[in-house]
Design a protein around this motif. Sequence first.
Motif, mmCIF file in Angstrom:
data_model
loop_
_atom_site.group_PDB
_atom_site.id
_atom_site.type_symbol
_atom_site.label_atom_id
_atom_site.label_comp_id
_atom_site.label_asym_id
_atom_site.label_seq_id
_atom_site.Cartn_x
_atom_site.Cartn_y
_atom_site.Cartn_z
ATOM 1 N N THR A 238 -55.747 6.157 -5.250
ATOM 2 C CA THR A 238 -54.587 5.536 -5.880
ATOM 3 C C THR A 238 -54.981 4.335 -6.738
ATOM 4 O OG1 THR A 238 -54.251 4.064 -3.996
ATOM 5 C CG2 THR A 238 -53.116 6.199 -3.924
ATOM 6 N N ASP B 112 -48.923 2.247 -7.208
ATOM 7 C CA ASP B 112 -48.626 3.646 -6.893
ATOM 8 C C ASP B 112 -47.811 3.733 -5.613
ATOM 9 O OD1 ASP B 112 -49.935 4.582 -9.102
ATOM 10 O OD2 ASP B 112 -51.722 5.271 -8.028
ATOM 11 N N ARG C 102 -45.240 4.782 -9.375
ATOM 12 C CA ARG C 102 -45.684 6.147 -9.658
ATOM 13 C C ARG C 102 -46.043 6.862 -8.356
ATOM 14 N NH1 ARG C 102 -51.294 7.868 -12.608
ATOM 15 N NH2 ARG C 102 -52.048 6.699 -10.796
ATOM 16 N N THR C 103 -45.357 7.954 -8.062
ATOM 17 C CA THR C 103 -45.707 8.752 -6.886
ATOM 18 C C THR C 103 -47.094 9.347 -7.115
ATOM 19 O OG1 THR C 103 -43.378 9.312 -6.561
ATOM 20 C CG2 THR C 103 -45.005 10.612 -5.360
ATOM 21 N N ARG C 104 -47.998 9.064 -6.179
ATOM 22 C CA ARG C 104 -49.386 9.470 -6.401
ATOM 23 C C ARG C 104 -49.979 10.286 -5.263
ATOM 24 N NH1 ARG C 104 -53.108 11.518 -9.450
ATOM 25 N NH2 ARG C 104 -55.216 10.704 -9.127
ATOM 26 N N LEU D 272 -50.193 15.367 -7.640
ATOM 27 C CA LEU D 272 -50.325 14.455 -6.508
ATOM 28 C C LEU D 272 -51.553 14.806 -5.679
ATOM 29 C CD1 LEU D 272 -46.619 14.399 -5.231
ATOM 30 C CD2 LEU D 272 -47.661 13.060 -7.073
#
Length: 342
Positions: A76, A80, A134-136, A169
């Motif tokens: 990440t 994030d 931010r979805t990581r 992801l």
Amino acid sequence: MMTKSTIADLRSDTITRPTPAMLEVMMSAEVGDDVLGDDPSVNELQEKVATLFGMEAALFCPSGTMANQIALRISTNPQDEVICDKHSHIYLYEGGGMAYNSMLSPKLLTGDRGRLTAEQIKENINADDIHFPRTRLVGLENTMNKGGGSIYEIGEIRKIRAVCDAHGLLLHMDGARFFNALAETGEDPADYGGLFDTLSVCFSKGLGAPVGSVLLASKSMIKQATRVRKALGGAMRQAGYLAAACTYAVDHHRARLTEDHQRARNIGKGLEGQPYIGQVIPVTTNIVIAELDGISPEEYLKKLNEKGVLGVSFGKKAVRFVTHLDFTDDHLEQTLSTFKSL
């Protein structure tokens, strides 16, 4: 007078001590300097576990928490977001590490005994908008501690992997008790290696080693992980004495984990129907969680303690018991008898 051998210690599977055979292996281990990469016992463990799970490389770490925190760090960037269950270890029990070490924001979901679904994850991926982190990364835990040792079905993990791939992801598994899951399902560890970008497994719980976990990932990620481990103070020198114990545990203690599971099921049955028990969460592996009725965890544990049975508080109304290598059938009978006597 109670001694260690007469106390039924169910506080955790981390309290085990090395067996005589494990101690002998530790004392005769060939060691070097792991920081320089030349400790043969550490290298043997890392290669063995990486091969077992069908992953490229592994890194020996002092604890599962460090292995998890390294995984988050290398996967990440600051700001994030990590999707995980609200009771996951990486969020609840690692000292705020994801924020402190990696400046991450968690998105906490409510799973089925801690197990998330692909649909849940898909619905909670943030839009590409500067107002949102931010979805990581997605973090799973198997078995799930707060879920009473619940096990993910591999079919659902494959669906989660597909969602992660579709949305760019990364997927991490906190596999602190993953060997318990595998012992129960009979599945091949290699079936899971290709599903995760990073995966941690622990040897100091059910397998009975005194210390140690490994982080599994690609060679490039493990190279990065080695740098992070150094910065976190986790680079050890003659770590082979510990790694040798872990290798012994993998070779000799995996098959017996089902014995712990059966004893845990017996404990669950022994608790059911007792007047002070509200309910027992279904027992899947080696963890028993019981919700109390009419008595606080502190009062209940004190009564058990007086009779040589140890557990831990697991919330405002719950207690937890964990079976392990040092918990014998004699301890089981002692425990069941104590439950009935209260």
